[in-house]
Design an enzyme around this catalytic site. Sequence first.
Site, PDB file in Angstrom:
ATOM      1  CD1 TRP A 105      -2.774   1.704   0.886  1.00  0.00           C
ATOM      2  CD2 TRP A 105      -1.254   2.321   2.396  1.00  0.00           C
ATOM      3  NE1 TRP A 105      -3.140   2.947   1.360  1.00  0.00           N
ATOM      4  CE2 TRP A 105      -2.213   3.344   2.295  1.00  0.00           C
ATOM      5  CE3 TRP A 105      -0.178   2.478   3.288  1.00  0.00           C
ATOM      6  CZ2 TRP A 105      -2.149   4.519   3.045  1.00  0.00           C
ATOM      7  CZ3 TRP A 105      -0.105   3.636   4.033  1.00  0.00           C
ATOM      8  CH2 TRP A 105      -1.081   4.634   3.913  1.00  0.00           C
TER       9      TRP A 105
ATOM     10  CB  SER B 285       1.610  -4.661   2.726  1.00  0.00           C
ATOM     11  OG  SER B 285       0.749  -3.915   3.536  1.00  0.00           O
ATOM     12  CG  MET B 286      -3.337  -3.235  -0.980  1.00  0.00           C
ATOM     13  SD  MET B 286      -3.814  -1.511  -1.203  1.00  0.00           S
ATOM     14  CE  MET B 286      -5.230  -1.714  -2.301  1.00  0.00           C
TER      15      MET B 286
ATOM     16  CG  ASP C 295       3.548  -6.813  10.228  1.00  0.00           C
ATOM     17  OD1 ASP C 295       3.029  -5.691  10.373  1.00  0.00           O
ATOM     18  OD2 ASP C 295       3.723  -7.348   9.126  1.00  0.00           O
TER      19      ASP C 295
ATOM     20  CG  HIS D 240       4.068  -4.074   7.444  1.00  0.00           C
ATOM     21  ND1 HIS D 240       3.336  -5.242   7.341  1.00  0.00           N
ATOM     22  CD2 HIS D 240       3.588  -3.250   6.469  1.00  0.00           C
ATOM     23  CE1 HIS D 240       2.450  -5.130   6.355  1.00  0.00           C
ATOM     24  NE2 HIS D 240       2.596  -3.939   5.808  1.00  0.00           N
TER      25      HIS D 240
END
Length: 299
Positions: free
Chosen positions: A60, A126-127, A250, A279
């Site tokens: 993201w 992630s995204m 994370d 993350h």
Amino acid sequence: MNRRDILTSGLAAGSVAALAQAGPAAARPKGATVIQAKDGVRLFHRDWGEGQPVVFVSSWALSSEMWAYQVADLSERGFRCIAFDRRGHGRSDVPGKGYEMDTLADDLAAVIDTLDLKDAILVGHSMGGAEVARYIGRHGTAKVKKAALVATVAPYIVQTPDNPYGAPMAFHQNTLGQYASDFPKWVMDNQAPFFTPETSPAMKAWLTEQLLETPVPVAIAAFKALIGKDLRPDLPKIDRPTLIVHGDKDASAPLAITGQRLAAGIRGSELKVYPGAPHGLFVTHMRQLNRDLETFFKA
């Protein structure tokens, strides 16, 4: 110093400097291919190396540059590494619409179809991992050999009566409000947990600047897409070997809410937990991640 300067000077380890500055002999002629989404949006991509195709899907609000250290390493180990900018990010077009998860999955399909990829390995962070899952749920696995989901924000991070994992929608709405009122402050307030104390200031600056270069309306629309799509129904459709990599520190995608839920929902998947990893493990634990990806790709 702008983002390009940081990449090619402040962080210019030999292989990454070569990736950023290499002449025509090092770049694939296919890199000039124009990728257009179904609605005409042009998607920028990088295409390095020869061999098994690997498509990297970004986090993201980050661009394909985030994968520089994976592309630089794995492209020299027998893999064709393709990283593209999500619509609204990096060098891709910035349309005023089309940020729903289904459209983003279709954009990934446009990358795969335009480059005529077969047996592609999909890697998402992630995204980006959520988009990989939605792509498979929507388009199937006919062109997919394997998938690697790295610190993925999925399958569903909104708390509902049938989903105790995640946060209430009010929490996510508050986050959106922070984006809309002072995005740079939110970015800086959340910088430290993304990295480890050992991460260099230059590395932090490089990725933080990428984040701040993403238009605020795009960041908001992309986050709305992420919290607006329940991907649990897509998980049983992932019928290819799947590696799930997650850190136990994370803060953006807690292991119990995301990585463990993905492992429980994807039959036969392998979950690797990195102790102490945040993350941003693609830079904080890059050597470990690169070797684990290589081993998974070659298995």
